[in-house]
Design an enzyme around this catalytic site. Structure first.
Site, PDB file in Angstrom:
ATOM      1  N   GLY A  10      12.911  41.190  70.890  1.00 37.26           N
ATOM      2  CA  GLY A  10      13.039  41.313  69.442  1.00 37.26           C
ATOM      3  C   GLY A  10      14.374  41.796  68.940  1.00 37.26           C
ATOM      4  O   GLY A  10      14.462  42.298  67.815  1.00 37.26           O
ATOM      5  N   GLY A  11      15.455  41.691  69.749  1.00 43.05           N
ATOM      6  CA  GLY A  11      16.757  42.126  69.272  1.00 43.05           C
ATOM      7  C   GLY A  11      16.742  43.594  68.903  1.00 43.05           C
ATOM      8  O   GLY A  11      16.152  44.432  69.602  1.00 43.05           O
ATOM      9  N   THR A  36      16.819  38.740  79.335  1.00 40.92           N
ATOM     10  CA  THR A  36      17.139  37.935  78.161  1.00 40.92           C
ATOM     11  C   THR A  36      18.256  36.948  78.430  1.00 40.92           C
ATOM     12  O   THR A  36      19.025  37.101  79.397  1.00 40.92           O
ATOM     13  CB  THR A  36      17.568  38.873  77.009  1.00 40.92           C
ATOM     14  N   GLU A  67      25.151  36.331  75.100  1.00 42.12           N
ATOM     15  CA  GLU A  67      25.030  37.782  75.003  1.00 42.12           C
ATOM     16  C   GLU A  67      26.231  38.455  74.356  1.00 42.12           C
ATOM     17  O   GLU A  67      26.120  39.539  73.775  1.00 42.12           O
ATOM     18  CB  GLU A  67      24.824  38.367  76.400  1.00 42.12           C
ATOM     19  N   THR A  91      14.509  37.120  74.037  1.00 43.59           N
ATOM     20  CA  THR A  91      14.325  38.106  75.101  1.00 43.59           C
ATOM     21  C   THR A  91      12.856  38.101  75.538  1.00 43.59           C
ATOM     22  O   THR A  91      11.995  37.560  74.844  1.00 43.59           O
ATOM     23  CB  THR A  91      14.736  39.528  74.651  1.00 43.59           C
ATOM     24  N   GLU A 138      19.475  36.205  75.227  1.00 41.31           N
ATOM     25  CA  GLU A 138      19.859  36.608  73.870  1.00 41.31           C
ATOM     26  C   GLU A 138      19.156  35.778  72.798  1.00 41.31           C
ATOM     27  O   GLU A 138      18.006  36.010  72.506  1.00 41.31           O
ATOM     28  CB  GLU A 138      21.377  36.583  73.678  1.00 41.31           C
ATOM     29  N   SER A 196      23.216  46.876  73.835  1.00 42.06           N
ATOM     30  CA  SER A 196      21.923  46.195  73.818  1.00 42.06           C
ATOM     31  C   SER A 196      20.867  47.096  73.199  1.00 42.06           C
ATOM     32  O   SER A 196      21.005  48.319  73.194  1.00 42.06           O
ATOM     33  CB  SER A 196      21.498  45.828  75.241  1.00 42.06           C
TER      34      SER A 196
END
Length: 620
Positions: free
Chosen positions: A519-520, A453, A474, A435, A455, A498
């Site tokens: 960073g997820g 992003t 995603e 991202t 993903e 998300s």
């Protein structure tokens, strides 16, 4: 774009200047016409062949600012602002450039969330450009038919057609420009198109990311041809060109997003997902997906109301579901606000931050999903009464055993602290750590926080043949095993939950800070910890953003950078916190409007190779 529309938008921007008047060095003339100045290879900002663009982590000045992870992209955005473009114009142009120089993190094969402050009206608007699942996506999409168990997340599950959702980024760009911009889509894409043709200088980060994904990229013929020429990643210092992407951008600019969602390329995307162009050079299964041209044509952005809550005199404005960022950052801070951090030591503040984070993540797992499919109690999750009840679970002297139970966000709260959590969510889902984020302020005081992003680093690993961009993975953000009680369960046509958290902070009703990070699932804590550093611990923005990080996502151990463990680990272990070490958490990008009206753009000094901050008129 018609001249009448262009004039109307510029008048609105100038009205914002008169109403706000807060950026030093504001121009007194309308923005220059985006169509009157042609971009040329000599005037497109950024790196030139054989030269690496300069990265600066902090820039102070006037006339507007951009912060992103990449110097070429930041330079593109600054040039748009210099030529009279709005924050939305610069954000789209910067994002398109990131699709060139950061193709493993973002691009038109993905999606994102766009938050915009309009200086003329004082309103914050959002665009939900999240990817959607194909209508025919089955509940067992991530289960290996031979074992009945989920595919290994990396590299098997992510490297698949089944992980690809309908991209939302082109529709996001078009909507942002239509609502808040002066550029046409073609004009906004022009500098990135030229950047893709001319190329950018490969750095260590790009080569390392390519090598880390070499097995995945080798599995897909067009991906291997583009990113692994002659079987190896591009060398550091070489010039990487993407002529296919340049042609795709140029055609998208000429034909518009209807071409992307209903035209020739829509069929190419659907065919690539349903019939991944496998090379046969690896053992990865690369299962096909279900995406169709009908799914592409049915895609639409959403325009939800932003999340809002007060924190110690500031108004924090974020993204509504299916982003869990606005509610989880908000709940975390609301819980923390129940305590007087001004009377605490740094370690006491950090203990409260970590414990509040665990509580908020428990509620995230229980309640957050796509509001078109599940009821998400946004108002309750952000209410002070719910935060007060949840704060009862926070022991100022001791860390709770993890995972902690979720609360009951039902509007019936017990201020006596006799209520307890009822459920410990335990559902398997993972988010890639890739991202990218960009923050922009223009000369009229318009502000953008935009996180986008594909993903995983490298997305699905699947490049659309001849088009030069990677498709997202995603849909792996859905819970991998179907549970009818899980708000993030797999369903056709649904947007996965998300953690992207583009955030704008207002002070006295005026924009003060734009912030976000990749960073997820650590995005939420990166944004929250930066705000805690800035507001509660009194750090200036460069220090707050660069400070070592830790993330507690309702797990047994706190994942922390080595610098955080070295500085605070021993003291926090005394509270009962247990740590594991990770190399780095997030890669934030922010812009703050300073008391004297100047702007300060701040990017990461070191994480992910360091970011790039710039202003139009640097302070002497």
């Amino acid at each position: 774009m018609s001249p009448a529309i262009t004039r109307s938008r510029r008048s609105r921007a100038l009205a914002g200047l008169a109403a706000v008047g807060m950026i030093a060095g504001l121009t007194t003339a309308a923005p220059a016409s985006a169509g009157t100045e042609q971009w040329s290879p000599e005037t497109v900002p950024g790196a030139t062949e054989g030269k690496i663009a300069e990265k600066r982590a902090v820039a102070i000045g006037a006339g507007g600012a951009v912060s992103s992870v990449d110097p070429d992209a930041t330079a593109v955005g600054i040039e748009v602002l210099r030529r009279g473009g709005t924050a939305a114009d610069a954000a789209v142009a910067t994002a398109a450039a990131l699709g060139v120089t950061e193709p493993y993190s973002a691009g038109i094969g993905g999606g994102g969330f766009f938050v915009h402050y309009d200086a003329a009206t004082g309103e914050v608007g959002t665009i939900d450009g999240r990817e959607t699942a194909p209508s025919a996506m089955p509940h067992d999409a991530f289960l290996d038919p031979e074992t009945g168990q989920p595919y290994p997340f990396f590299p098997d599950m992510v490297t698949s057609g089944v992980s690809v959702g309908v991209p939302g980024t082109p529709a996001t760009w078009e909507a942002a420009l239509r609502e808040w911009g002066t550029y046409s889509l073609a004009e906004a894409l022009r500098p990135a198109t030229r950047l893709a043709r001319r190329g950018f200088v490969v750095d260590e980060e790009f080569r390392e990311q390519t090598l880390d994904n070499a097995e995945r990229f080798s599995a897909i013929t067009p991906t291997a041809e583009l990113f692994l020429p002659d079987g190896d990643a591009p060398e550091v210092g070489s010039v990487f060109r993407n002529h296919d992407l340049a042609r795709t951008y140029a055609e998208l600019g000429r034909k518009g997003t209807s071409w992307f969602y209903t035209g020739e390329i829509a069929g190419e995307i659907a065919d690539t997902v349903r019939n991944p162009p496998r090379s046969g050079h690896t053992g990865l299964p690369v299962p096909p997906g279900q995406l169709t041209t009908g799914d592409m044509a049915a895609y639409a952005i959403a325009r939800p109301e932003p999340t809002r809550h007060d924190y110690r005199g500031y108004e924090i404005v974020g993204m509504a579901p299916p982003s869990s960022g606005g509610t989880t950052v908000g709940e975390l801070l609301n819980i923390l606000e129940r305590f007087d951090t001004s009377a605490m030591s740094t370690e006491q503040v950090l203990h409260h931050y970590l414990e509040a984070s665990a509580l908020a993540y428990a509620d995230r797992a229980r309640y957050l999903g796509d509001p078109a499919f599940v009821e998400v109690p946004v108002g309750e999750l952000l209410s002070d009464d719910f935060a007060a009840e949840r704060a009862c679970e926070l022991n100022p002297r001791s860390a709770a055993d993890k995972p902690v139970a979720a609360g009951t966000a039902d509007g019936d709260y017990d201020p006596s602290c006799s209520a307890t959590g009822t459920e410990v969510p335990h559902r398997q889902s993972e988010e890639g750590l890739s991202t990218t984020h960009l923050s922009v302020v223009d000369t009229w005081g318009n502000v953008v926080a935009y996180t986008l992003t594909i993903e995983q680093t490298g997305g699905s690993g699947i490049t659309v043949p001849g088009r030069g961009f990677l498709l997202n993975n995603e849909l792996t953000d859905f819970s991998h095993v179907y549970d009818p009680d899980d708000p993030n369960r797999i369903e056709g046509g649904k947007r996965p939950r998300s953690s992207m958290s583009p955030t704008i902070v207002l002070r006295d009703g005026e924009p003060w800070l734009a912030l976000g990070s990749p960073g997820g699932s650590t995005i939420i804590t990166t944004v929250a910890q930066t705000l805690v550093n800035r507001i509660d611990l009194g750090m200036d923005l460069p220090t707050a953003l660069a400070a070592p990080r830790a993330t507690q996502r309702n797990t047994v151990t706190v994942s922390a950078e080595a610098g955080f463990r070295g500085a605070h680990g021993a003291a926090l272990e005394g509270y009962g916190h247990r740590f594991s070490t990770t190399q780095e958490i997030g890669a934030a990008a922010a812009v703050e409007i300073l008391p004297d009206g100047t702007v300060q753009a701040v990017a990461e000094p070191h994480r992910r190779g360091g970011g790039a901050a710039a202003v139009v008129l640097p302070a002497p």
